[in-house]
Scaffold this active site. Structure first.
Site, PDB file in Angstrom:
ATOM      1  N   TYR A 168       0.846  -1.194   0.000  1.00  0.00           N
ATOM      2  CA  TYR A 168       0.000   0.000   0.000  1.00  0.00           C
ATOM      3  C   TYR A 168       0.881   1.242   0.000  1.00  0.00           C
ATOM      4  O   TYR A 168       1.695   1.437   0.901  1.00  0.00           O
ATOM      5  CB  TYR A 168      -0.896  -0.011   1.222  1.00  0.00           C
ATOM      6  CG  TYR A 168      -2.075   0.912   1.121  1.00  0.00           C
ATOM      7  CD1 TYR A 168      -3.302   0.432   0.678  1.00  0.00           C
ATOM      8  CD2 TYR A 168      -1.984   2.248   1.460  1.00  0.00           C
ATOM      9  CE1 TYR A 168      -4.396   1.271   0.578  1.00  0.00           C
ATOM     10  CE2 TYR A 168      -3.067   3.095   1.362  1.00  0.00           C
ATOM     11  CZ  TYR A 168      -4.276   2.590   0.916  1.00  0.00           C
ATOM     12  OH  TYR A 168      -5.360   3.432   0.819  1.00  0.00           O
ATOM     13  N   TYR A 189      -5.307   4.799  -8.120  1.00  0.00           N
ATOM     14  CA  TYR A 189      -5.495   4.817  -6.667  1.00  0.00           C
ATOM     15  C   TYR A 189      -6.879   4.294  -6.327  1.00  0.00           C
ATOM     16  O   TYR A 189      -7.846   5.042  -6.261  1.00  0.00           O
ATOM     17  CB  TYR A 189      -5.319   6.248  -6.156  1.00  0.00           C
ATOM     18  CG  TYR A 189      -5.523   6.441  -4.662  1.00  0.00           C
ATOM     19  CD1 TYR A 189      -4.753   5.742  -3.738  1.00  0.00           C
ATOM     20  CD2 TYR A 189      -6.455   7.337  -4.172  1.00  0.00           C
ATOM     21  CE1 TYR A 189      -4.931   5.927  -2.368  1.00  0.00           C
ATOM     22  CE2 TYR A 189      -6.629   7.534  -2.816  1.00  0.00           C
ATOM     23  CZ  TYR A 189      -5.863   6.834  -1.922  1.00  0.00           C
ATOM     24  OH  TYR A 189      -6.023   7.027  -0.574  1.00  0.00           O
TER      25      TYR A 189
END
Lengths: 132, 400
Positions: free
Chosen positions: B298, B348
């Site tokens: 992440y 994203y």
């Protein structure tokens, strides 16, 4: 230094009452544990994480702090920047606050700071930290 | 024969909608596109689905997707939220699906993440995400401490992660150029990813010359903002072998929610939940960190990649900056990481970005960017201001 309007809510009323009198308020439970005022973005801290007491008051902090971390924020058009910081109050809790220093100030972790109060635009007095 | 939940379920379908600066659909509509594609990819039909898990990024709800697709008589329907566990939701949802399947409660579950923060082409990411944490936590009008933080220069994630990155830099000597090396490595991967939003070459100089967002973070330290959706279909390991695509078995998982105290001595910014979450996941999978071939971490910011690499134990704590400067994370490097370009350069979609690329790589579908050794892929999620961490260990090989 200019700060955008900050309005109180029920939880922060005691904090801003103190700020208007030039006192930095900090949370302390009935067993003497100091705690941060909020749980980050999740909202107010209403129970002591050390002893689980729900009986917490605002008391006067000494107003001294040390620098934990800082950032210089930039507007997209480059027109303004602001120095914001995480500070550690002498009593132990951390706070996120504005620093009244030049954007290119040579800052170091652990720098000693002290509180001043700045009236936000049409709102409450807000604590801001300066080098001590 | 498997023992316990490790390896008892597999990801058998992967779907994605149009992603990036794409307009004209709502979050549930993007979600529906991804679900349809994932179910078709698996060689299944919507009638085979008996559970649905959902998450969104900034858009508060996408639960309409079940109705849009006419899903009926589901045994499971649940949604993860913006703040809990936020970016850790995708790994957490796959974990929940595995446990539900292992229990027999449902057999074939679809998990979908969708988001639609960009309402129009002229809306910037900064506009969308200003004060978004407070709003996500239900504080619609900023008053009190939330208002004070915003007025003091800390309106959102960019500024809070800047404080975290600065702590790491001051403690370990990490530099902005080292963070830039992470962005450069990920851009090199993105250039081989046809669906990446950013595919032009990038140098450390480009990173250094990109405008400041919140020092020490430059614009090229920060994630993109994207519309779109990703979905995966998860079913039993037994059933997985009979489907259209090679299964990706879920060998291990973990979570850690550190519960940082904002008080003297806090490790906030220096150590994340990846340490405990990773140890759990590796133990469950019965492997060590050295067995991991590919990392999909992440990467809301370059800094997040750095601290996560250290906390999983790929690098000694504090050595991350010097290590990434060697180019190890990029193509042909010793630790291939974020091989689709990640949040920084591909798209994203919160935890669904690393999850998507994990499945691509585990299957060997990466094309030009495929990492030759892909027996074990580690996928991570991170939510809030390092408040939540989740881990998956995925493999194309069944656990025997």
């Amino acid at each position: 230094m200019v700060l955008a309007q900050v309005l109180r809510d029920e939880f922060s009323a005691g904090f801003f009452d103190a700020a208007a009198e030039g006192r930095l308020a900090v949370r302390r439970c009935e067993n003497g544990h100091f705690l941060p005022a909020t749980l980050g973005y999740m909202g107010p801290a209403t129970r002591c994480p050390d002893c689980l007491s729900p009986n917490i008051d605002w008391v006067s902090a000494c107003g001294d702090a040390t620098l934990v971390s800082w950032t210089v924020t930039h507007a997209k058009d480059g027109s303004s920047n602001q120095v914001a910081a995480m500070v550690e109050l002498a009593e132990g809790p951390w706070m996120t606050v504005a620093l009244d220093v030049e954007p290119d100030a040579d800052l170091q972790v652990g720098d000693p700071l002290r509180v001043i109060f700045v009236c936000s635009e049409g709102g409450e007095y807000v604590p801001v930290f300066v080098r001590s | 024969v498997t023992s316990g939940p490790s390896g008892s379920a597999a990801i058998v379908g992967l779907g994605i909608s149009d992603v990036g600066r794409v307009f004209g659909k709502s979050a549930p509509e993007f979600a529906a596109d991804a679900v349809v594609n994932a179910v078709e990819d698996a060689g299944l039909t919507l009638a085979d689905i008996d559970g649905v898990l959902m998450s969104t990024g900034y858009v508060p709800d996408n639960t309409l997707v079940s109705s849009l697709l006419g899903l009926r008589n589901q045994h499971l329907s649940a949604k993860y939220t913006f703040t809990t566990p936020g970016g850790a939701s995708s790994c957490a949802a796959v974990q929940q699906a595995c446990m539900v399947i292992d229990s027999g409660m449902a057999s074939t579950i679809v998990y979908v993440h969708s988001d639609c923060p960009l309402r129009a082409p002229n809306v910037s990411g900064g506009d969308v995400f200003r004060n978004s944490y407070e709003r996500g936590a239900g504080q619609q009008t900023l008053t009190g401490f939330a208002a004070m933080n915003s007025a003091s220069g800390l309106p959102g994630a960019n500024q809070m992660y800047a404080l975290m990155a600065r702590r790491h830099m001051e403690t370990y000597g990490t530099t902005s150029e080292q963070l830039g090396a992470i962005a450069v490595a990920q851009r090199a991967w993105a250039m081989m990813n046809p669906i990446a939003q950013m595919r032009t070459p990038m140098t450390v100089d480009d990173h250094q010359n990109s405008r400041w967002i919140a020092e020490p973070l430059h614009m090229l330290d920060c994630c993109l903002v994207s519309n779109g959706a990703v979905a995966v279909v998860i079913t039993t390991a037994e059933r997985a072998g009979d489907l259209r695509r090679p299964p990706v078995f879920v060998w291990g998982w973990g979570q850690c929610h550190p519960g940082y105290t904002m008080y003297r001595g806090s490790e906030l910014g220096l150590r994340s939940g990846a340490t405990i979450s990773g140890q759990m996941a590796l133990k469950m999978a019965g492997i060590t960190i050295d067995d991991i071939d590919i990392r999909e971490l992440y990467d809301c910011y370059t800094y997040t990649v750095l601290v996560t690499l250290e906390d999983y134990g790929f690098i000694e704590k504090g050595e991350g900056g010097r290590f990434v400067e060697t180019g190890a994370l990029g193509p042909r490097g010793s630790l291939p990481t974020n091989t689709g370009g990640g949040h920084l350069s591909s798209f994203y979609l919160w935890g669904a970005t690393p999850l998507y690329e994990s499945v691509v790589q585990a299957r060997g579908d990466g094309g030009e960017r495929q990492v030759p050794n892909h027996d074990f892929v580690l996928c991570s999620g991170n939510g809030g201001i390092l408040d939540h961490h989740s881990t998956l260990i995925l493999s194309p090989n069944p656990r025997v």
